[in-house]
Design a protein around this motif. Structure first.
Motif, short mmCIF file in Angstrom:
data_model
loop_
_atom_site.label_atom_id
_atom_site.label_comp_id
_atom_site.label_asym_id
_atom_site.label_seq_id
_atom_site.Cartn_x
_atom_site.Cartn_y
_atom_site.Cartn_z
N ALA A 53 0.82 -1.22 0.00
CA ALA A 53 0.00 0.00 0.00
C ALA A 53 0.85 1.26 0.00
O ALA A 53 0.42 2.31 -0.51
CB ALA A 53 -0.93 -0.01 1.22
N ALA A 54 2.08 1.17 0.54
CA ALA A 54 2.98 2.33 0.54
C ALA A 54 3.70 2.51 -0.78
O ALA A 54 4.48 3.45 -0.93
CB ALA A 54 3.99 2.18 1.68
N PHE A 124 -3.89 -1.33 15.78
CA PHE A 124 -3.52 0.07 15.59
C PHE A 124 -2.19 0.17 14.84
O PHE A 124 -2.03 1.01 13.95
CB PHE A 124 -3.42 0.77 16.94
N ALA A 125 -1.24 -0.69 15.20
CA ALA A 125 0.05 -0.69 14.52
C ALA A 125 -0.10 -1.07 13.05
O ALA A 125 0.47 -0.42 12.16
CB ALA A 125 1.01 -1.65 15.21
N TYR A 126 -0.89 -2.12 12.78
CA TYR A 126 -1.00 -2.64 11.41
C TYR A 126 -1.73 -1.66 10.49
O TYR A 126 -1.31 -1.44 9.34
CB TYR A 126 -1.74 -3.98 11.43
N PHE A 127 -2.82 -1.07 10.97
CA PHE A 127 -3.66 -0.25 10.11
C PHE A 127 -3.28 1.23 10.09
O PHE A 127 -3.63 1.93 9.14
CB PHE A 127 -5.14 -0.38 10.52
N ILE A 128 -2.58 1.71 11.12
CA ILE A 128 -2.28 3.14 11.19
C ILE A 128 -0.78 3.41 11.28
O ILE A 128 -0.22 4.12 10.44
CB ILE A 128 -3.00 3.77 12.41
N ALA A 129 -0.13 2.85 12.30
CA ALA A 129 1.27 3.20 12.56
C ALA A 129 2.21 2.71 11.45
O ALA A 129 3.04 3.48 10.95
CB ALA A 129 1.71 2.64 13.91
N ILE A 130 2.09 1.45 11.07
CA ILE A 130 3.00 0.89 10.06
C ILE A 130 2.83 1.56 8.71
O ILE A 130 3.84 1.96 8.08
CB ILE A 130 2.82 -0.64 9.97
N PRO A 131 1.60 1.71 8.17
CA PRO A 131 1.48 2.43 6.89
C PRO A 131 2.04 3.86 6.93
O PRO A 131 2.68 4.31 5.98
CB PRO A 131 -0.03 2.43 6.63
N THR A 132 1.80 4.56 8.04
CA THR A 132 2.32 5.92 8.16
C THR A 132 3.84 5.93 8.18
O THR A 132 4.48 6.75 7.49
CB THR A 132 1.78 6.58 9.45
N ALA A 133 4.43 5.03 8.95
CA ALA A 133 5.89 4.96 9.03
C ALA A 133 6.50 4.56 7.68
O ALA A 133 7.51 5.13 7.25
CB ALA A 133 6.31 3.97 10.10
N LEU A 134 5.89 3.61 7.00
CA LEU A 134 6.41 3.17 5.69
C LEU A 134 6.32 4.29 4.67
O LEU A 134 7.25 4.49 3.87
CB LEU A 134 5.64 1.94 5.22
N THR A 135 5.21 5.00 4.65
CA THR A 135 5.06 6.12 3.71
C THR A 135 6.14 7.17 3.95
O THR A 135 6.73 7.71 3.00
CB THR A 135 3.66 6.76 3.85
N PHE A 136 6.42 7.43 5.23
CA PHE A 136 7.46 8.41 5.56
C PHE A 136 8.85 7.91 5.16
O PHE A 136 9.64 8.65 4.56
CB PHE A 136 7.42 8.70 7.06
N PHE A 165 6.94 -3.55 15.38
CA PHE A 165 5.79 -2.66 15.54
C PHE A 165 4.64 -3.37 16.24
O PHE A 165 4.04 -2.85 17.18
CB PHE A 165 5.33 -2.14 14.18
N LEU A 166 4.29 -4.56 15.75
CA LEU A 166 3.12 -5.27 16.28
C LEU A 166 3.28 -5.58 17.77
O LEU A 166 2.36 -5.34 18.57
CB LEU A 166 2.89 -6.56 15.50
N PHE A 167 4.44 -6.09 18.16
CA PHE A 167 4.64 -6.44 19.56
C PHE A 167 4.81 -5.19 20.43
O PHE A 167 4.33 -5.16 21.57
CB PHE A 167 5.86 -7.36 19.71
N ALA A 168 5.49 -4.17 19.91
CA ALA A 168 5.67 -2.94 20.69
C ALA A 168 4.32 -2.30 21.00
O ALA A 168 4.05 -1.92 22.15
CB ALA A 168 6.56 -1.97 19.93
N VAL A 216 11.45 9.84 13.84
CA VAL A 216 10.59 10.64 14.71
C VAL A 216 9.13 10.25 14.55
O VAL A 216 8.37 10.21 15.52
CB VAL A 216 10.80 12.14 14.42
N VAL A 217 8.71 9.96 13.32
CA VAL A 217 7.31 9.63 13.07
C VAL A 217 6.90 8.39 13.84
O VAL A 217 5.86 8.37 14.53
CB VAL A 217 7.07 9.44 11.56
N SER A 218 7.69 7.32 13.77
CA SER A 218 7.37 6.08 14.48
C SER A 218 7.31 6.30 15.98
O SER A 218 6.45 5.76 16.68
CB SER A 218 8.40 5.00 14.15
#
Length: 257
Positions: A53-54, A124-136, A165-168, A216-218
């Motif tokens: 998706a990124a 939350f990590a899979y649907f929001i945090a990871i895509p945002t971090a990957l895009t950045f 990400f998932l475990f954190a 910083v984003v992550s």
């Protein structure tokens, strides 16, 4: 009279019971591991969707055994998650006979909330945090001072990235349970937690820096939910106190009547 469920058992009986519970846990892990290994390709295809998706449609492996080890790791991590209800139940079955009824009533809601909060954090990590971090992180592809820079993540590195990400996030979302247990056990008080807000913010950013990749984003994506969860825990403790006070008052009125 003690309201404990079971009588005092000899140490050998406890060790035998512990071995039996551990065998159940190992059996659950083995069964879920082999099932997950059979579907490892499909599970990894699910995990790689945020990367696709990124805009990244290719991963590589640089060592001959890396792709195979990725399937083993995927199966292992999946087995831990799938067998968690069994592991938690066996732990509860081992500990519960030694608890008083009031202690069981106090701990059981937290035990039930743990997998829900962990799944919530991982989601939350899979649907929001990871895509945002990957895009950045992937935006740094392209021309860099006259040279073309392309991202070619390896399957092993990407798996480590997404599992981190998932475990954190999953473990971090257990913060309300931890704080409420500490307050209920008398280790900390609501007043102490309120006065420690500023320190909690600092600790949240330190944990985010340790548990997430060094960008910083992550770190913000984890630190901000941690701060919000801290506040949610304070609200939960306050609500629990009021409910217990109302219950004690009602029991006192019944006793007087």
């Amino acid at each position: 009279m003690r309201d404990i469920d079971s009588s005092e058992a000899p140490l050998l009986d406890h060790l035998i019971e512990l071995r039996r519970r551990m065998l159940y846990c190992v059996g659950a892990l083995l069964v879920t591991f082999f099932v997950a290994f059979y579907f490892a390709e499909q599970i990894f295809a699910f995990l790689v969707q945020p990367l696709i998706a990124a805009g990244q449609e290719r991963v590589i492996y640089t060592q001959l055994f890396e792709a195979f080890l990725v399937q083993v790791k995927v199966a292992f991590f999946s087995a831990i998650m799938l067998s968690f209800p069994v592991l938690a139940n066996q732990l509860w079955q081992f500990v519960a006979p030694g608890l008083y009824k009031r202690e069981k009533r106090a701990l059981l809601p937290f035990l039930l909330a743990t997998p829900v909060l962990f799944i919530g954090g991982a989601s939350f990590a899979y649907f929001i945090a990871i895509p945002t971090a990957l895009t950045f992180l992937l935006q740094y592809q392209g021309d860099m001072g006259g040279i073309q820079q392309d991202a070619l993540p390896s399957v092993g590195n990407y798996l480590s990235f997404i599992m981190q990400f998932l475990f954190a996030f999953g473990i971090s979302f257990l913060l309300p349970v931890l704080l409420m247990l500490l307050e209920r056990s008398g280790i900390v008080t609501l007043e102490q937690l309120k006065s420690a807000r500023r320190y909690a913010i600092v600790v949240a950013f330190i944990l985010a820096a340790v548990l997430t990749p060094p960008d910083v984003v992550s770190q913000f994506l984890l630190a901000v939910p941690l701060i919000l969860l801290y506040e949610i825990a304070l609200i939960g403790i306050r609500f629990t106190r009021k409910r217990e006070a109302a219950k004690a008052e009602a029991e006192a009125e019944q006793a007087d009547a």
